[in-house]
Design a protein around this motif. Structure first.
Motif, PDB file in Angstrom:
ATOM      1  N   MET A  70       0.822  -1.214   0.000  1.00 27.74           N
ATOM      2  CA  MET A  70       0.000   0.000   0.000  1.00 27.74           C
ATOM      3  C   MET A  70       0.854   1.261   0.000  1.00 27.74           C
ATOM      4  O   MET A  70       0.487   2.262  -0.619  1.00 27.74           O
ATOM      5  N   ASN A  71       2.010   1.199   0.635  1.00 32.46           N
ATOM      6  CA  ASN A  71       2.875   2.377   0.588  1.00 32.46           C
ATOM      7  C   ASN A  71       3.434   2.605  -0.816  1.00 32.46           C
ATOM      8  O   ASN A  71       3.567   3.749  -1.258  1.00 32.46           O
ATOM      9  N   MET A  74       0.688   4.228  -2.891  1.00 29.58           N
ATOM     10  CA  MET A  74       0.500   5.654  -2.632  1.00 29.58           C
ATOM     11  C   MET A  74       1.678   6.469  -3.183  1.00 29.58           C
ATOM     12  O   MET A  74       1.496   7.580  -3.657  1.00 29.58           O
ATOM     13  N   GLY A  78      -0.624   7.284  -6.299  1.00 24.55           N
ATOM     14  CA  GLY A  78      -1.565   7.828  -5.322  1.00 24.55           C
ATOM     15  C   GLY A  78      -2.772   8.485  -5.958  1.00 24.55           C
ATOM     16  O   GLY A  78      -3.908   8.256  -5.537  1.00 24.55           O
ATOM     17  N   SER A  79      -2.541   9.285  -6.997  1.00 23.02           N
ATOM     18  CA  SER A  79      -3.666  10.040  -7.549  1.00 23.02           C
ATOM     19  C   SER A  79      -4.647   9.114  -8.268  1.00 23.02           C
ATOM     20  O   SER A  79      -5.829   9.439  -8.395  1.00 23.02           O
ATOM     21  N   ALA A  81      -5.069   5.851  -7.202  1.00 25.08           N
ATOM     22  CA  ALA A  81      -5.660   5.063  -6.117  1.00 25.08           C
ATOM     23  C   ALA A  81      -6.794   5.812  -5.425  1.00 25.08           C
ATOM     24  O   ALA A  81      -7.752   5.208  -4.953  1.00 25.08           O
ATOM     25  N   LEU A  82      -6.680   7.131  -5.345  1.00 28.08           N
ATOM     26  CA  LEU A  82      -7.669   7.926  -4.618  1.00 28.08           C
ATOM     27  C   LEU A  82      -8.873   8.313  -5.472  1.00 28.08           C
ATOM     28  O   LEU A  82      -9.854   8.827  -4.971  1.00 28.08           O
ATOM     29  N   GLN A  83      -8.784   8.060  -6.771  1.00 32.07           N
ATOM     30  CA  GLN A  83      -9.781   8.574  -7.712  1.00 32.07           C
ATOM     31  C   GLN A  83     -10.813   7.493  -8.091  1.00 32.07           C
ATOM     32  O   GLN A  83     -10.622   6.324  -7.792  1.00 32.07           O
ATOM     33  N   TYR A  84     -11.900   7.931  -8.731  1.00 30.29           N
ATOM     34  CA  TYR A  84     -12.795   6.994  -9.406  1.00 30.29           C
ATOM     35  C   TYR A  84     -12.008   6.243 -10.473  1.00 30.29           C
ATOM     36  O   TYR A  84     -11.037   6.770 -11.034  1.00 30.29           O
ATOM     37  N   ALA A 292     -10.503   1.765  -6.393  1.00 31.22           N
ATOM     38  CA  ALA A 292      -9.211   1.784  -7.091  1.00 31.22           C
ATOM     39  C   ALA A 292      -8.086   1.462  -6.109  1.00 31.22           C
ATOM     40  O   ALA A 292      -7.142   0.734  -6.434  1.00 31.22           O
ATOM     41  N   PHE A 293      -8.196   1.988  -4.912  1.00 35.07           N
ATOM     42  CA  PHE A 293      -7.161   1.753  -3.911  1.00 35.07           C
ATOM     43  C   PHE A 293      -7.006   0.252  -3.635  1.00 35.07           C
ATOM     44  O   PHE A 293      -5.906  -0.300  -3.708  1.00 35.07           O
ATOM     45  N   SER A 294      -8.116  -0.407  -3.325  1.00 32.99           N
ATOM     46  CA  SER A 294      -8.078  -1.850  -3.051  1.00 32.99           C
ATOM     47  C   SER A 294      -7.467  -2.612  -4.221  1.00 32.99           C
ATOM     48  O   SER A 294      -6.637  -3.504  -4.039  1.00 32.99           O
TER      49      SER A 294
END
Lengths: 443, 443
Positions: A70-71, A74, A78-79, A81-84, A292-294
């Motif tokens: 996960m690190n 990110m 990161g951008s 992973a955080l987005q739709y 997206a993150f998962s």
């Protein structure tokens, strides 16, 4: 100890308290509290040995593997992973899913894969896509409680098909199809868990897979092949999935919940092209897109960690637990029939037919052991004298303790029945008292 | 540049290629490719200025806040984060959601909150719970494209209610209710986005909120109050949500997608008690439980970061972008009506009524600008000469560039129509040529 097992409670009671009662859709009547759900609350107390839930042994997954993945996500993405993201799922993860699938002999294109919020969501979407009220779904007897819940919520007519220690019985399938068709019913699909069945713990043999596939092909019946446990085998891999020999007639459901961790809620469907297009639309309608993150964390894990070795670790953990449970059952309850799974999470136990495992459950919880009553796995009231025992989550020591407590409960139940049936069929009851007496509870 | 905008393509075409075509449920006919979805593929090319999507500016969220939160979660609660959790959501997060809600004047108990996979899932579950085929859902004209998609997928009859710059028009609501009731229709709920409407960009005034609530209460109509943008206000907070004055008649939908990040897919519903019970059952049926990991990361973020200050940061970013878009519209397209939102992500632009924004879209993408055609936001074919312009994601420079390109497209479209309508209603067309000529494209 006060124990309330609230599996009688359904939200359909208390009409007078719900001003919107008359407004619900017809399908809402199919939503009721399952035995499994009610158990979660009770069985989660630390003093209870729960042989009820299906929680994976996530403690066997080294957390630094997750933290590293996960690190990196990110740091590098990161951008994203955080987005739709895409409704069908991140292409990178879909490629990795094909690698996992290759281990089971399934080939496909990244276009065929739809990432879902756990494979439960795939099951929900497939059902939404195919089931009109009253349509028939064929399912093993017993079947996965969560599938029965979904099928009911779309007002399906669930028709159980008998299985034995070799899995679904082809002749029983033929009979069910003939019976339903001659009754004018529309059969939409067969839902099957061929490997290490939940809850039955049995595996469909290779020859039966061919036969079942052949029957469904010739009858024009779609197969939903649900395979969350396929890679969690003990002695050796199960026969190849039906999807490995049939592209157009099978929707395959997979999951990272057992080979990685359920907390990220990532599963998938592999579907024939035209169905896949509709599945994506249904998924977008339901949640826009999966996390997206998962998806990226799992992608990173699959790229950088030795995930095959980790699956081996899981296999070892579960096999030890299964062996412990099997040994305890053979020792304490030698006269009861139980299945002997080659993988997965569950053993299916059959009690004398005059016992009711649902009725017995409050007594069990009072004795600090929990299981899932057999009726949870039937849409037709079957399974009264059956129970599912999960060996996935408790430690071997807890498993032994749990089976000992369960033996006390079963013997107590028989004593009780003897008392109340003093002039009744004592013969039957006496004959069951050959269960070994368990040693005293040690904790 | 070759541009294919595939919004004509629906999965219902190509029957002969789908062996399962005749097997789908009736509701599957409601699943079609939305304009917005088709656009995602095209507009994601870097050379296109997309004023189409609704992606938040996640670059304004300092990533170290996320990294810190997730590392703490794995350190302190790793085994919970990786595991299955409660179907209703992690209690700790539900408590934090109440803190967020308190900012909007909403009070409730943690029992009233259901955590969902984005608020889209809440919308899906509510619709599943209430809608029989043919039931009426009242929704603003225009309405959120994702809501229309969900409603169609359950075969609802979507009835649009007119709005103006003050939001939904109460008299139009009364008329619609009377008309539908006298036609014998069952009206199940009003779906409304009172704040910074998507796509219309308007806000329901305080007095109209009271009036709308009063109408729905007296008519026995449930209100679904969808409020993803409520905290993203510019000059000052919008009027209090309807849920703040009415517990029993409102299901409120909230989301962390705009105040934190959409990549975790966490939203929620606050529902009357009896409905909430059913919502949880529907959620469990659909996905078992929401991601424990996502929920704990957000809980940790809300506990340890200054999330109120971060929302202020987001407000600043979006307000600057809105002002830029407004200025560009006033400069280049002064004769066109557009809304002036006090918050949120969107401006609604009205073109001369002989223009068709869906037809014009391929030309726009060829000019490297994208928007969402108005018809996407109507269930009844309305909105042909409207478009939604999103200022949430592109930078101010891109926004100016995008509006300039859009102006070129609109003028080109008018030129084209003039050519083909030489003997037609030139008067109407000529009158629209007062649009300012945009400066040459600078990139």
């Amino acid at each position: 100890m006060e124990v309330h097992v609230s599996n009688q409670q359904t939200p359909n009671t208390g009409t007078n308290l719900d001003p919107w009662y008359s407004n619900y859709a017809d399908r809402a009547a199919g939503l009721s509290v399952s035995e499994v759900r009610a158990l979660f609350a009770v069985a989660s107390r630390p003093e209870v040995v729960s042989l009820a839930g299906g929680m994976p042994a996530v403690s066997a997954l080294p957390q630094d593997l997750v933290v590293t993945a996960m690190n990196r996500v990110m740091r590098d993405e990161g951008s994203i992973a955080l987005q739709y993201g895409s409704g069908q799922g991140v292409p990178r993860l879909r490629e990795h899913i094909l690698e996992v699938m290759a281990m089971e002999g399934i080939r496909g294109s990244v276009d065929d894969v739809v990432v879902t919020t756990g494979s439960q969501q795939a099951l929900d979407l497939v059902t939404k896509l195919f089931i009109n009220p009253g349509d028939v779904i064929l399912a093993e007897a017993p079947s996965y409680v969560g599938a029965i819940g979904v099928f009911r919520s779309y007002q399906a007519d669930i028709v159980h098909v008998l299985m034995d220690d070799d899995g679904l019985i082809p002749d029983a399938l033929r009979e069910a199809i003939a019976r339903e068709k001659s009754a004018g019913k529309s059969i939409k699909f067969l839902y099957t868990i061929p490997n290490f069945h939940n809850p039955a713990g049995v595996t469909l043999t290779a020859s039966r897979r061919d036969e079942v596939m052949q029957i469904c092909r010739s009858e024009g019946i779609l197969v939903i092949e649900d395979n969350p446990y396929g890679l969690i085998y003990f002695d050796g891999p199960p026969p190849a999935p039906m999807r490995s020999t049939e592209d157009e007639g099978v929707i395959y459901l997979g999951s990272f919940s057992k080979t990685f961790a359920p907390g990220f809620r990532v599963g998938w469907a592999i579907a024939p092209h035209a169905i896949r297009e509709k599945l994506v639309l249904a998924a977008e309608s339901a949640i826009l897109c999966p996390s997206a993150f998962s998806q990226l964390v799992i992608s990173e894990y699959l790229e950088t960690a030795d995930w095959r070795a980790q699956i081996n670790t899981f296999r070892g953990v579960y096999e030890e637990r299964k062996n412990t449970m099997l040994q305890a059952l053979n020792e304490y309850l030698p006269d009861l029939h139980h299945t002997n799974p080659d993988g997965g999470f569950y053993i299916w136990l059959t009690l004398p037919d005059y016992l009711d495992t649902k009725q017995m459950l409050p007594r069990a919880v009072k004795e600090l052991v929990a299981y899932t009553p057999g009726t949870a796995f039937y849409a037709d009231g079957g399974g009264r004298n059956k129970m599912r025992l999960s060996f996935c989550y408790p430690t071997p020591d807890q498993i032994r303790l749990g089976i000992r407590r369960l033996t006390t409960v079963i013997n107590g139940e028989i004593d009780l029945l003897e008392t109340f049936n003093a002039t009744g069929p004592l013969q039957t009851i006496r004959s069951s008292r050959s269960f070994s007496a368990p040693p005293p509870d040690l904790d």
